[in-house]
Every structure is written in structure tokens, then in C-alpha cells.
Scaffold this motif. Structure first.
Motif, PDB file in Angstrom:
ATOM      1  N   ASN A  80      -7.638  -7.002   9.050  1.00 56.76           N
ATOM      2  CA  ASN A  80      -7.685  -8.052  10.048  1.00 56.76           C
ATOM      3  C   ASN A  80      -6.395  -7.947  10.854  1.00 56.76           C
ATOM      4  OD1 ASN A  80      -5.591  -9.539   8.699  1.00 56.76           O
ATOM      5  ND2 ASN A  80      -7.137 -10.352   7.295  1.00 56.76           N
ATOM      6  N   PRO A  81      -6.234  -8.737  11.891  1.00 54.97           N
ATOM      7  CA  PRO A  81      -5.027  -8.588  12.714  1.00 54.97           C
ATOM      8  C   PRO A  81      -3.719  -8.743  11.939  1.00 54.97           C
ATOM      9  CG  PRO A  81      -6.644  -9.905  13.875  1.00 54.97           C
ATOM     10  CD  PRO A  81      -7.190  -9.678  12.496  1.00 54.97           C
ATOM     11  N   THR A  82      -3.695  -9.617  10.963  1.00 53.94           N
ATOM     12  CA  THR A  82      -2.466  -9.810  10.186  1.00 53.94           C
ATOM     13  C   THR A  82      -2.137  -8.565   9.378  1.00 53.94           C
ATOM     14  OG1 THR A  82      -2.968 -12.167  10.043  1.00 53.94           O
ATOM     15  CG2 THR A  82      -1.336 -11.295   8.505  1.00 53.94           C
ATOM     16  N   VAL A  83      -3.125  -7.999   8.723  1.00 52.50           N
ATOM     17  CA  VAL A  83      -2.908  -6.779   7.941  1.00 52.50           C
ATOM     18  C   VAL A  83      -2.499  -5.632   8.859  1.00 52.50           C
ATOM     19  CG1 VAL A  83      -4.026  -5.062   6.465  1.00 52.50           C
ATOM     20  CG2 VAL A  83      -4.435  -7.479   6.082  1.00 52.50           C
ATOM     21  N   ALA A  84      -3.091  -5.561  10.045  1.00 45.61           N
ATOM     22  CA  ALA A  84      -2.746  -4.500  10.992  1.00 45.61           C
ATOM     23  C   ALA A  84      -1.288  -4.630  11.452  1.00 45.61           C
ATOM     24  CB  ALA A  84      -3.689  -4.545  12.190  1.00 45.61           C
ATOM     25  N   VAL A  85      -0.847  -5.840  11.721  1.00 45.49           N
ATOM     26  CA  VAL A  85       0.545  -6.043  12.142  1.00 45.49           C
ATOM     27  C   VAL A  85       1.496  -5.729  10.994  1.00 45.49           C
ATOM     28  CG1 VAL A  85       2.230  -7.780  12.861  1.00 45.49           C
ATOM     29  CG2 VAL A  85       0.010  -7.680  13.966  1.00 45.49           C
ATOM     30  N   TYR A  86       1.164  -6.158   9.797  1.00 45.70           N
ATOM     31  CA  TYR A  86       2.015  -5.849   8.641  1.00 45.70           C
ATOM     32  C   TYR A  86       2.097  -4.337   8.402  1.00 45.70           C
ATOM     33  CZ  TYR A  86       2.073 -10.792   7.258  1.00 45.70           C
ATOM     34  OH  TYR A  86       2.245 -12.142   7.202  1.00 45.70           O
ATOM     35  N   THR A  87       0.978  -3.651   8.602  1.00 42.95           N
ATOM     36  CA  THR A  87       0.982  -2.202   8.448  1.00 42.95           C
ATOM     37  C   THR A  87       1.863  -1.547   9.493  1.00 42.95           C
ATOM     38  OG1 THR A  87      -1.243  -2.278   7.519  1.00 42.95           O
ATOM     39  CG2 THR A  87      -0.485  -0.162   8.344  1.00 42.95           C
ATOM     40  N   LEU A  88       1.798  -2.045  10.724  1.00 38.24           N
ATOM     41  CA  LEU A  88       2.662  -1.522  11.784  1.00 38.24           C
ATOM     42  C   LEU A  88       4.132  -1.733  11.438  1.00 38.24           C
ATOM     43  CD1 LEU A  88       3.113  -0.342  14.630  1.00 38.24           C
ATOM     44  CD2 LEU A  88       2.907  -2.675  15.498  1.00 38.24           C
ATOM     45  N   VAL A  89       4.473  -2.920  10.962  1.00 36.85           N
ATOM     46  CA  VAL A  89       5.862  -3.214  10.592  1.00 36.85           C
ATOM     47  C   VAL A  89       6.302  -2.327   9.424  1.00 36.85           C
ATOM     48  CG1 VAL A  89       7.381  -5.003   9.665  1.00 36.85           C
ATOM     49  CG2 VAL A  89       5.800  -5.548  11.509  1.00 36.85           C
ATOM     50  N   LEU A  90       5.418  -2.131   8.449  1.00 36.34           N
ATOM     51  CA  LEU A  90       5.739  -1.235   7.333  1.00 36.34           C
ATOM     52  C   LEU A  90       5.976   0.195   7.809  1.00 36.34           C
ATOM     53  CD1 LEU A  90       3.317  -2.303   4.461  1.00 36.34           C
ATOM     54  CD2 LEU A  90       5.791  -2.189   4.345  1.00 36.34           C
TER      55      LEU A  90
END
Length: 175
Positions: free
Chosen positions: A78-88
Motif C-alpha cells: 500500500n502507499p505506506t509500505v511503498a514509502v517505507y520501502t523507498l526510505v529503507l
């Protein structure tokens, strides 16, 4: 919110700062007699596992973002997981560069004492960790690229500028 790609010079700066810190640690260890060089094998293993996790997450985000919304399978992306993955991915790339410099600095200062068993083991540990950190940096850069959204058909799209549109909404309603 629009995320920007990490500039190349930040990776270079992180690697140089890590290199200077690694050299400083090795010099301090030689002068004080308290040796802090080397890396436990657990660290290399954890860095490798972390890189694989970020790569798998980034591939899932890429696959989800580039499939047709009507054909998307149900997944945890979902968008939250996608943003967290980008930050990681961003953090992994910069940390990998800094740690590769850190271990490289220790190698540079310890290679002159390679005949001694302690330094021999420390150089090998640092070399393995440095290779894994370079791989993590590359995975971070690739993961950051994989997390990009495909271009949409919005007003910024070059295809949409070629189509003539009414200037304001009042004209749109009259048609």
C-alpha cells in the motif's frame, strides 16, 4: 509529496567520511594499543540479509506500481509500505557507502601489518564486510529506482499537452 532521487555526490561524501573515520579508528588503535578494527561475521551476515529484504520489498513495490490497477493481485503493498520501502532503500544506499568507506579505511591502515595473525583476520573481515556494503549501496540505489511511480496521464504528461483543452471550467461546461 514528491520524493527526489539521492544525488550521486551524497554517496561519494558518505564513502569519503566513512573512509576518514575508518582511518582515524585504525590510527587511534595503533597509538593507544586498544585495537577496535575488524568486523564480526554477524555484522556481515546481517548487512547481507538487510540488503536482500530491501531488494525483495522494492521488487514488490515495482511490480505493484507497474501493473494495471484492474489486474493487481491482493497484496500487502500500500502507499505506506511503498514509502517505507523507498526510505529503507535510500538509507541502505547511504549507509552502505559510509560503511564501505569505514571498512576500506581500516583495510588501508592495516594492510601493512598483514603478516600478523590479528591484522590478517581483521583485514579479511573488513574486506568481506566492505564488499557486502558496496552490494548494499548498489541494492539501495536500484531499490530507490524500483520504487519510482510510472508517469501518469495527468496534466504534466507530454501527451496531454498536445490535446487542446478549454482554458477554464466555464468553457468546459458550455461544450
Amino acid at each position: 509529496m514528491k520524493a527526489r532521487r539521492t544525488p550521486w555526490w551524497q554517496y561519494v561524501a558518505a564513502a569519503v567520511l566513512g573512509l576518514l573515520a575508518g582511518i582515524g579508528l585504525a590510527v587511534y588503535g595503533e597509538r593507544s594499543g586498544l585495537s577496535l578494527i575488524g568486523a564480526p561475521w554477524v555484522v556481515a551476515g546481517l548487512l547481507a540479509v538487510l540488503g536482500m529484504i530491501v531488494l525483495v520489498l522494492a521488487l514488490q513495490v515495482h511490480k505493484y506500481a507497474n501493473t494495471d490497477p484492474k489486474k493487481r493481485p491482493h497484496s500487502f503493498v500500500n502507499p505506506t509500505v511503498a514509502v517505507y520501502t523507498l526510505v529503507l532503500a535510500k538509507a541502505l544506499g547511504l549507509a552502505g557507502a559510509a560503511l564501505a568507506g569505514w571498512y576500506g579505511g581500516q583495510i588501508l591502515m592495516s594492510v601493512g601489518h598483514f603478516e600478523a595473525p590479528f591484522y590478517h583476520d581483521a583485514v579479511i573481515e573488513c574486506a568481506v564486510s566492505a564488499v557486502i556494503c558496496v552490494a548494499d549501496m548498489i541494492i539501495g540505489i536500484i531499490g530507490e529506482w524500483l520504487c519510482q511511480l510510472p508517469p501518469n496521464e495527468g496534466p504534466e504528461n507530454p501527451k496531454m499537452k498536445a490535446v487542446s483543452r478549454p482554458r477554464n471550467t466555464a468553457q468546459a461546461y458550455k461544450q
